[in-house]
Design a protein around this motif. Structure first.
Motif, short mmCIF file in Angstrom:
data_model
loop_
_atom_site.label_atom_id
_atom_site.label_comp_id
_atom_site.label_asym_id
_atom_site.label_seq_id
_atom_site.Cartn_x
_atom_site.Cartn_y
_atom_site.Cartn_z
N PRO A 150 2.14 -10.52 15.42
CA PRO A 150 1.65 -9.26 16.14
C PRO A 150 0.79 -8.58 15.26
CG PRO A 150 4.05 -9.03 15.71
CD PRO A 150 3.63 -10.39 15.20
N SER A 151 -0.04 -7.75 15.82
CA SER A 151 -0.80 -6.70 15.25
C SER A 151 -0.20 -5.94 14.24
CB SER A 151 -1.57 -5.75 16.12
OG SER A 151 -2.58 -4.88 15.45
N GLY A 152 -0.34 -5.88 12.81
CA GLY A 152 0.14 -4.96 11.72
C GLY A 152 1.25 -5.88 11.18
N SER A 153 1.22 -7.12 11.48
CA SER A 153 2.39 -7.94 10.48
C SER A 153 1.84 -8.65 9.24
CB SER A 153 2.46 -9.34 11.51
OG SER A 153 1.45 -10.02 11.96
N GLY A 154 0.34 -8.23 9.06
CA GLY A 154 0.33 -8.77 7.60
C GLY A 154 -0.82 -9.96 7.40
N LYS A 155 -1.18 -10.52 8.62
CA LYS A 155 -1.95 -11.50 8.62
C LYS A 155 -3.32 -11.22 7.77
CE LYS A 155 -2.28 -11.62 12.95
NZ LYS A 155 -1.91 -10.37 13.37
N THR A 156 -4.04 -10.10 8.01
CA THR A 156 -5.57 -9.91 7.60
C THR A 156 -5.05 -9.68 5.95
OG1 THR A 156 -6.19 -8.99 9.54
CG2 THR A 156 -7.40 -8.32 7.57
N THR A 157 -4.13 -9.20 5.73
CA THR A 157 -3.71 -8.65 4.27
C THR A 157 -3.65 -9.99 3.46
OG1 THR A 157 -2.85 -6.68 4.97
CG2 THR A 157 -2.36 -7.56 2.74
N ILE A 191 4.07 1.15 2.34
CA ILE A 191 3.65 0.13 3.22
C ILE A 191 3.89 -1.37 2.53
CG2 ILE A 191 2.26 -0.87 5.05
CD1 ILE A 191 1.22 1.88 5.58
N ALA A 202 2.61 -4.46 3.20
CA ALA A 202 1.68 -5.19 4.04
C ALA A 202 1.94 -6.77 4.13
CB ALA A 202 0.29 -4.83 3.75
N PHE A 213 0.73 -1.21 0.01
CA PHE A 213 0.02 0.05 0.07
C PHE A 213 0.80 1.13 0.18
CE2 PHE A 213 -2.55 -3.37 2.26
CZ PHE A 213 -3.53 -3.31 1.41
#
Ligand SMILES: Nc1ncnc2c1ncn2[C@@H]1O[C@H](COP(=O)(O)OP(=O)(O)O)[C@@H](O)[C@H]1O
Ligand SMILES: [Mg+2]
Lengths: 331, 316
Positions: free
Chosen positions: A38-45, A17, A19, A14
């Motif tokens: 951890p949060s922000g590590s790109g799992k959801t992406t 970034i 992701a 992005f």
């Protein structure tokens, strides 16, 4: 056998970034696969790329051997349980669950029957006429699960599905998810930031950090043979020994990890490592001692009932050589 | 010397301090205080005058002297409404209102959708400005401006002729009933100006309702196999419906009651608003004017009742 999901050098950027950065994953059919980080590590992406909501900037995706790059979500036989459930507020529970069947123009009676069965499967039989707003968080979670499973997808994606539930509910849902997956034989890809959840539920775990996959392996491999300091640190309360400390023990200048439960207390004299007790946390079955060994501290899990040194006292520490795992990477 | 902090601080001095403590203890009192003035306004001034209006419509008027007889109640004024000339006015107004509402909704939806889904930051501010700007200038000025645009010698005719498609305009004007000598004296002209003037009242509620549709519902729909068109029909539209209904209440009722636009732009055939104006003014027939006024209220009531039965407010 073809992999259920295969990511080959997939990146999703992005702007500046990254992701997802050069992710390679092979997820086997029928596997319970966890993405941990951890949060922000790109799992959801990563999950969104598999579902088709995001297109990769680079790389190639296959689902059951078929090219999925550029295929819209509605043509992928992959369903998602969203982090915040995403139930349709204007439809009742039954119509929410039957939504995908309604789109396929299944006759009303047939799709209601299938939806009832799916609700039954998640132990919500009889809740069909309620509105999503009239349900508790745990019940909404189950509706979302039923809605995603009613169509028998090839792959089910779950984005931190248990994150919003309280501890008791979370534990019972963990078991239910696990047995559901066994019974249905559907590939589950499960995102979580809770290492306990990932280790206890998954057949294999991928550890994410900063958009990259750090390590993929069975829970045992990830837990006892972390390949990097990040994994050792994130996956459990592991002790990390720096190259200086490791070289005094083994002669090799490498980073090492040492599980707290493998550390024993020993007389100071004759121990390779010794230090001062700085913290003491009673955990029930064990007590966790923090020992400052100079240039870092080591934690030891001591079984209850054993005599413990006071804070400020000196003690030696001992462990089996095999318990010390030397990491491959420099970091 | 050290000052010790108290576990409980003292009440602020004066009446305000006492009041804020009281309100904290009895939140109901505060609500009551806040609600009393608007309730009085609504109850007495607003509902009261509506009821007074309703009463007026049940009085009879002496046809020769034009004096209202307040002693007996009668339905004569309502019977009067059903005379062909008056019924014409009602039908004309309702049809116009319905068409204006429909057209506004069709035009407003894509604009509102764009604004809610794709426009961010300063562009959004610009969008609001663009929507609201027309509301800042006088309604009369805008209508006279439109009269000039639509007139026979106006800009629109000129544009059509410069593009050598004057025949299109002529063709449109040749349509019976809705056409006319020029746009400014035809129903089409009235319609265009109504749509223009009420457009913000349709865009804003639709935009507000679309704004509240979480993006992940759209993802979820597409995840479950819905094509974008199906997602629109099954998720976005139903969730935007309360906004569309709210917008249509504005456009529909504003058109039902307006008496200036059809007077300035249009074919001198009366609308309800004009009939009310004429009856209570020159004709001095207050009961009939009141009966005319009741018509939009009844129509709006029916409209809302039907919308509710259709489940238009289920997503609220
Ligand atoms: N649509 C987006 N636009 C910009 N940045 C994004 C977007 N989605 C995710 N990111 C960024 O990508 C990174 C990874 O996010 P995410 O995949 O949500 O992580 P996780 O699920 O592991 O918490 C974060 O830094 C996040 O801010
Ligand atoms: Mg996430």
């Amino acid at each position: 056998m073809t992999a259920a999901v295969s990511l080959q050098g997939v990146s999703r950027h992005f702007g500046i970034i990254k992701a997802m950065d050069e992710v390679n994953l092979e997820i086997a059919s029928g596997e319970f696969f966890a993405m941990l980080g951890p949060s922000g590590s790109g799992k959801t992406t990563c999950l969104r790329v598999i579902a088709g909501f995001e297109q990769p900037t680079h790389g190639h995706i296959e689902i059951f051997g078929e090219n999925a790059t550029g295929v819209p979500p509605y043509r992928r036989n992959v369903n998602t349980v969203f982090q915040d459930y995403a139930l349709f507020p204007h439809l009742n529970v039954l119509d929410n669950v039957a939504y995908s069947l309604m789109l396929k123009k299944a006759p009303r009676a047939e799709r209601h029957k299938a939806a009832e069965a799916a609700l039954d499967m998640v132990k919500l039989a009889g809740y069909g006429t309620r509105r999503p707003s009239e349900l508790s968080g745990g019940q909404r979670q189950r509706v979302a699960l039923a809605r995603a499973l009613v169509n028998r997808p090839k792959v089910l994606l779950l984005d931190e599905p248990l994150g919003a539930l309280d501890l008791k509910l979370r534990e019972s849902m963990q078991e239910e998810l696990k047995s559901l997956q066994k019974a249905l034989g559907i590939t589950f890809i499960f995102v979580t930031h809770d290492q306990g959840e990932a280790l206890s539920m998954a057949d294999r775990v991928a550890v994410f950090s900063g958009g990259r996959v750090m390590q993929v392996g069975t829970p045992e491999e990830i837990y006892s043979k972390p390949n990097s300091r990040f994994v050792a640190d994130f996956v459990g309360s592991s002790n990390i020994l720096n190259p200086d400390q490791v070289s005094t023990l083994t002669g090799e200048r490498r980073w090492g990890s040492l599980r707290s439960e493998a550390v024993r207390l020993a007389p100071e004299a004759g121990s390779a490592l010794a230090g001062t007790v700085t913290t003491k946390n009673y955990l029930g079955a064990t007590t966790r001692l923090g020992i400052d060994i100079g240039g870092g501290s080591i934690h030891a899990l001591v079984p209850s009932g054993q005599e413990l040194p006071d804070i400020g006292a000196r003690t030696g520490v001992a462990f089996e050589r095999s318990a010390l795992h030397l990491m491959e990477t420099e970091q | 010397m050290t000052t010790t902090a108290l576990a409980i601080t003292e009440r602020r001095p004066g009446l305000l301090g006492w009041l804020s403590d009281q309100f904290w203890r009895h939140p109901g009192m505060f609500v009551l205080l806040l609600l009393t003035p608007p309730l009085l306004w609504l109850g007495i001034v607003y509902i009261g005058s509506l009821l007074a209006l309703l009463f007026q419509s049940f009085f009879a008027i002496d046809e020769f002297s034009g004096i209202v007889d307040y002693s007996t109640l009668t339905l004569k004024s309502y019977a009067e409404l059903l005379r062909p000339a008056n019924l014409d006015i009602i039908v004309r107004t309702v049809v116009m209102s319905a068409l204006v509402t429909l057209a506004s909704a069709v035009i407003a939806f894509p604009i509102a959708y764009m604004a809610a889904r794709y426009v961010r930051g300063k562009w959004k501010a610009l969008f609001y400005l663009g929507i609201m700007l027309p509301l800042w200038s006088s309604y009369l000025v805008k209508i006279y401006a439109w009269k000039l645009i639509l007139a026979k010698e106006g800009i629109l005719t000129w544009v059509f002729e410069s593009l050598h498609i004057g025949f299109v305009l002529d063709g449109i004007l040749a349509i019976p009933v809705i056409g006319g000598n020029s746009l400014s004296v035809s129903y089409i002209g009235t319609f265009l100006v109504f749509v223009y003037v009420w457009m913000p009242f349709m865009i804003l509620p639709i935009q507000a309702s679309l704004e509240r549709v979480p993006v992940n519902l759209i993802d979820a729909s597409s995840d479950l196999g819905a094509t974008p068109q199906q997602t629109f029909r099954k998720v976005i539209f139903p969730l935007a419906l309360p906004g569309i209904i709210a917008g249509s209440i504005f456009t529909f009722s504003l058109t039902l009651g307006d008496y200036i636009i059809p007077q300035i732009i249009g074919s001198s055939r009366l609308f309800i608003g004009q009939a009310v104006y004429a009856q209570q003014g020159t004709a001095g027939n207050i009961p009939l004017a009141a009966a005319f006024t009741v018509v939009p209220i009844v129509i709006m009531g029916l409209y809302l009742w039907m919308a509710k039965r259709q489940g238009a407010f289920d997503a609220l």
